[in-house]
Design an enzyme around this catalytic site. Structure first.
Site, mmCIF file in Angstrom:
data_model
loop_
_atom_site.group_PDB
_atom_site.id
_atom_site.type_symbol
_atom_site.label_atom_id
_atom_site.label_comp_id
_atom_site.label_asym_id
_atom_site.label_seq_id
_atom_site.Cartn_x
_atom_site.Cartn_y
_atom_site.Cartn_z
ATOM 1 N NE ARG A 34 -4.218 -1.866 1.860
ATOM 2 C CZ ARG A 34 -5.048 -2.360 2.758
ATOM 3 N NH1 ARG A 34 -4.812 -2.165 4.049
ATOM 4 N NH2 ARG A 34 -6.121 -3.036 2.395
ATOM 5 C CE LYS A 191 -19.470 -18.486 6.220
ATOM 6 N NZ LYS A 191 -19.886 -17.784 7.456
ATOM 7 N N GLY A 344 -8.157 -9.369 -0.691
ATOM 8 C CA GLY A 344 -6.976 -9.814 0.035
ATOM 9 C C GLY A 344 -6.469 -11.181 -0.365
ATOM 10 N N GLY A 367 -13.084 -4.240 0.341
ATOM 11 C CA GLY A 367 -14.503 -3.907 0.412
ATOM 12 C C GLY A 367 -14.952 -2.937 -0.663
#
Length: 389
Positions: A34, A191, A344, A367
Site C-alpha cells: 500500500r 460463502k 486480500g 470492500g
C-alpha cells in the site's frame, strides 16, 4: 471529478488521504504494497512544490485514545526511506500542521480523532481548515463515509482525486462499463452469502461466471451433486439455482466443476485425492477444483476479452490444493484480455504465483472493490463528483 495532476500545487497546503493501513509484525511493516501504491502521488505533489500533509488510518484503535501499537511511526520511517527525505510524524495535528513547500509530513492515525468513524462535521471542518487542496487517493476506503474520506471533502476549498484513486476507478470502468467481450468474472471464496450481491450484479454484465472455493460447493450441491462433508451453505441452494437459471436465460454460463481435489481433513498435511464430481464420499472435503475443470476454465479464459477476478478457487495456502488457483492465475497471466483483480486472498494468490506484472490492474482495495463491482455508490467517490459539479 477533479484530478490532482491537473491542479497547480506549488506552495499550496495539500492534504492527501492515503490508505497506509499496512500489516505490522513486531512493530515492523510486513508488507509495504500500500505504501508503494501511494508513493507516486506523494512524489508528484512534492515535485510540484506543495506543502504535503498525509493522513491515514492504521488498525482499529479506540477513538480519542492514543495507542502506540496503532501509531503511524513505522509508516513515517518507511516513507522517509522511500522518498529519500525526512517524513515528520505529527502527533498533535488537528489544529494546525507547520509544513514547508517540498516537505512531507505524516499526521498521526486519523482514528485517534473523536468523530472520524461517524463522519462528524466538527472534525471534518478542522481537517478541511488544514489545507488549500484535499486529495483522496485512498480508493480502498472509498466505501466508508468517514471524516477523513468523506466529510473533509465537503468543506475543503478544493477536493479532488489522487492518481491512485483515478487509476482504480478507470480500471474498474474499463472492465465493467464498456468491456471488451467476452467478459468473464471469476468469483471465489468460502460463502455465497457474502458474495451474493456481487454474483447477482455481475450476472447482468458477464458472459461467463466462474465460481470457486466454498461458493462452487454450494453450486455443485444445488445442481444435484453430492459434496460429502465440504463447506457449503445449504440455505443458499435455491439462490444458486436461481443464479444458474438466470445465467442460462441470457445465454451466459456458470460452469460446474467436473472433477475436484479432496482431503479428509482441513489440514496442510492431509492427502490430496482427485475425484470426479460424481464420486465424492460422505467424509470427503472438497478443497480445490480438479485438473480437468482447471483445463476447462483455462479454455474459457483464453477467449476472454475482459477478466474480473475476486477470490481463489481452492485452499491455495496448502500446496496440494493450490493447483486450480495456480492454473487460473497462469491463464490470466497468459491472456491478452484486460484483467483486473482485487481482494486480500486474490492478492495473496497473485503474490504466491508471481504474476503481479502480468495482471493489467491489481486493486489495492477489498470492500470498496467488491462494492463497486456490486454497483453500489461509494460515498468518498460520490462527494468528489459532487464537488466537481
Amino acid at each position: 471529478m477533479l484530478s490532482m495532476v491537473d491542479l497547480a500545487l506549488a506552495g499550496k497546503r495539500v492534504l492527501i488521504r492515503e490508505d497506509f493501513n499496512v500489516p505490522l509484525k513486531n512493530g515492523k511493516i510486513s508488507d509495504d504494497t500500500r505504501l508503494r501504491a501511494g508513493l507516486p502521488t506523494l512524489q508528484i505533489a512534492l515535485a510540484a512544490g506543495a506543502r504535503v500533509m498525509v493522513m491515514s488510518h492504521l488498525g482499529r484503535p479506540q477513538e480519542g485514545v492514543f495507542d502506540p501499537a496503532a501509531s503511524m511511526a513505522p509508516v513515517a520511517a518507511a516513507l522517509s526511506k522511500m522518498l529519500r527525505q525526512p517524513v515528520r510524524l505529527v502527533a498533535d495535528w488537528i489544529n494546525g500542521v507547520p509544513c514547508a513547500p517540498g516537505e512531507c509530513v505524516l499526521v498521526e492515525n486519523v482514528r485517534f480523532q473523536v468523530g472520524e468513524e461517524k463522519d462528524a462535521d466538527t472534525l471534518a471542518k478542522k481537517m478541511a481548515a488544514l489545507c488549500d487542496i484535499y486529495v483522496n487517493d485512498a480508493f480502498a476506503t472509498a466505501h466508508r463515509a468517514q471524516a477523513s474520506t468523506h466529510g473533509v471533502a465537503k468543506f475543503a476549498p478544493v477536493a479532488c482525486a489522487g492518481p491512485l484513486m483515478k487509476a482504480e476507478l478507470d480500471a474498474l470502468q474499463q472492465a465493467l462499463q464498456a468491456p471488451k467481450r467476452p467478459l468473464v468474472a471469476v468469483v471465489g471464496g468460502s460463502k455465497v452469502s457474502t458474495k451474493l450481491e456481487l454474483l447477482e450484479a455481475l450476472l447482468g454484465k458477464v458472459d461467463r461466471l466462474i465460481v470457486g472455493g466454498g461458493i462452487a460447493n454450494t453450486f455443485m450441491k444445488a445442481a444435484g451433486l453430492s459434496i460429502g462433508n465440504s463447506l457449503c451453505e445449504n440455505n443458499m441452494q435455491d439462490t444458486a439455482r436461481r443464479i444458474m437459471r438466470a445465467a442460462l436465460a441470457r445465454g451466459a454460463e456458470v460452469p460446474i466443476p467436473s472433477d475436484v481435489v479432496c482431503g479428509k481433513a482441513f489440514d496442510e498435511k492431509t492427502t490430496a485425492v482427485t475425484k470426479g464430481a460424481t464420486q465424492i464420499a460422505v467424509d470427503d472435503l472438497i478443497m480445490d477444483i480438479g485438473p480437468e475443470t482447471a483445463r476447462h476454465f483455462t479454455e474459457l479464459l483464453k477467449s476472454a476479452g475482459t477478466i474480473v477476478w475476486n477470490g481463489p478457487l481452492g485452499v491455495f495456502e496448502f500446496d496440494q490444493f493450490a493447483g486450480g488457483t495456480k492454473a487460473l492465475a497462469e491463464a490470466i497471466a497468459a491472456s491478452s484480455a484486460f484483467s483486473i483483480a482485487g481482494g486480500g486472498d486474490t492478492l495473496a494468490a497473485i503474490a504466491k504465483f508471481g504474476i503481479a506484472d502480468k495482471v493489467s490492474y491489481i486493486s489495492t482495495a477489498g470492500g470498496a472493490f467488491l462494492e463497486y463491482l456490486e454497483g453500489k455508490t461509494l460515498p468518498a467517490v460520490a462527494i468528489l463528483e459532487t464537488r466537481a459539479g
